[in-house]
Write an enzyme that holds these catalytic residues in place. Structure first.
Site, mmCIF file in Angstrom:
data_model
loop_
_atom_site.group_PDB
_atom_site.id
_atom_site.type_symbol
_atom_site.label_atom_id
_atom_site.label_comp_id
_atom_site.label_asym_id
_atom_site.label_seq_id
_atom_site.Cartn_x
_atom_site.Cartn_y
_atom_site.Cartn_z
ATOM 1 N N LEU A 282 0.863 -1.370 0.049
ATOM 2 C CA LEU A 282 -0.053 -0.010 0.082
ATOM 3 C C LEU A 282 0.852 1.282 0.001
ATOM 4 O O LEU A 282 0.451 2.127 -0.940
ATOM 5 C CB LEU A 282 -1.117 0.009 1.275
ATOM 6 C CG LEU A 282 -1.659 1.298 1.522
ATOM 7 C CD1 LEU A 282 -2.693 1.610 0.315
ATOM 8 C CD2 LEU A 282 -2.541 1.382 2.764
ATOM 9 N N ALA A 283 1.719 1.368 0.778
ATOM 10 C CA ALA A 283 2.540 2.528 0.788
ATOM 11 C C ALA A 283 3.294 2.906 -0.096
ATOM 12 O O ALA A 283 3.199 3.926 -0.684
ATOM 13 C CB ALA A 283 3.565 2.554 2.194
ATOM 14 N N TYR A 284 3.996 2.015 -0.863
ATOM 15 C CA TYR A 284 4.881 2.017 -1.888
ATOM 16 C C TYR A 284 3.940 2.376 -3.115
ATOM 17 O O TYR A 284 4.069 3.501 -3.898
ATOM 18 C CB TYR A 284 5.752 1.011 -2.066
ATOM 19 C CG TYR A 284 6.325 1.047 -3.312
ATOM 20 C CD1 TYR A 284 7.883 1.830 -3.653
ATOM 21 C CD2 TYR A 284 6.308 0.328 -4.477
ATOM 22 C CE1 TYR A 284 8.468 1.926 -4.688
ATOM 23 C CE2 TYR A 284 6.815 0.373 -5.720
ATOM 24 C CZ TYR A 284 8.164 1.011 -5.502
ATOM 25 O OH TYR A 284 8.828 0.823 -6.829
ATOM 26 N N ALA A 285 3.050 1.536 -3.116
ATOM 27 C CA ALA A 285 2.042 1.582 -4.522
ATOM 28 C C ALA A 285 1.181 2.619 -4.683
ATOM 29 O O ALA A 285 1.168 3.337 -5.564
ATOM 30 C CB ALA A 285 1.060 0.386 -4.609
ATOM 31 N N LYS B 255 3.391 5.798 -5.683
ATOM 32 C CA LYS B 255 3.771 5.596 -7.239
ATOM 33 C C LYS B 255 2.607 5.958 -8.017
ATOM 34 O O LYS B 255 3.012 6.701 -8.869
ATOM 35 C CB LYS B 255 4.518 4.279 -7.355
ATOM 36 C CG LYS B 255 5.779 3.982 -7.041
ATOM 37 C CD LYS B 255 6.793 4.630 -7.499
ATOM 38 C CE LYS B 255 8.093 4.433 -7.009
ATOM 39 N NZ LYS B 255 9.195 5.255 -7.559
#
Length: 253
Positions: free
Chosen positions: A154-157, A160
């Site tokens: 979740l955090a990364y996606a 982005k």
């Protein structure tokens, strides 16, 4: 309009992986390279290798989330090379995987501050110079992780995905100044990908088998040529786009 070998490029995350591959490839085409990263030793090594290829380069330690450090990096670039023509926002800290309900504020902040905010910091600091010369190239890096919504990231996606939105808005607002803004979603054999493959070899092999070319891309030979196009004069009318450079993996069902 400047030719590619007349340009100055700032590359964040230039100490390893995709960022280093981009630096070396563009150096071979005569681009002056500013290597940005948090750790001094890897970026200094990249700058040294760029110089050995015959191009000019220097490295500078910088936390992309720190606006004052970003301001100093851009200022030094302009003082050294006269301007900045290409801004490549490749740096990104990767928080650990977690389901939505366990994703922490700290990991959300880590992803967004080094990704979306860090990219915006460099975009805004480079903008006045690009506007003044009525020409500029901004290349941001997103990920299929967000585009396809991979579970556990979740955090990364979501960070982005915000970069993709920011790219499109900047392209619309800054196009009048001759600045093109594009986004690349790479499928590359980065250090992070290699570490993930070691931890999850079966999942890695499953991905490779689904990849039409049966391999991940090489940063210098597969990803960087696309960046060279986006950095050069042939892409002056190409803007606001998100390019999947993944050997066709994203078209698989």
């Amino acid at each position: 309009m400047k030719q590619l070998n007349e340009k100055v490029a700032i590359i964040t995350g230039a100490g390893q992986g995709i960022g280093k591959g981009l630096a070396l490839h563009l150096a071979k085409r005569g681009v002056k390279i500013v290597c940005i990263g948090r750790r001094p030793e890897p970026i200094a090594q990249t700058a040294k290798e760029v110089q050995e290829l015959g191009s000019q380069s220097f490295s500078m330690s910088c936390n992309t989330a720190d606006r004052e450090q970003v301001k100093e990096a851009v200022k030094k670039t302009v003082e050294t090379f006269g301007t900045v023509d290409v801004m490549i926002n490749n740096a990104q800290s990767i928080p650990p995987n977690a389901p939505v309900e366990e994703t922490t504020y700290e990991n959300m902040y880590l992803a967004w501050s080094t990704g979306t905010i860090g990219s915006l910091n460099f975009m805004q600091e480079c903008f006045p110079y690009m506007k003044e010369q009525q020409e500029g190239r901004i290349i941001n890096f997103a990920s299929a992780t967000g585009m396809f919504g991979y579970a556990g990231q979740l955090a990364y996606a979501c960070n982005k995905e915000s970069i993709r939105g920011m790219t499109k808005i900047a392209a619309k607002e800054w196009g009048q100044y001759g600045i093109s803004v594009n986004c690349v979603l790479p499928g590359a054999e980065s250090p992070a990908a290699k570490e993930w493959a070691k931890k999850f070899p079966e999942k890695y092999q499953a991905i490779i088998q689904q990849q039409p070319m049966r391999r991940l891309g090489d940063p210098e030979n597969d990803i960087a040529p696309v960046i060279a196009f986006l950095s050069g004069p042939d892409s002056c009318y190409f803007s606001g786009q998100c390019l999947l450079v993944d050997g066709g993996y994203s078209i698989m069902p």
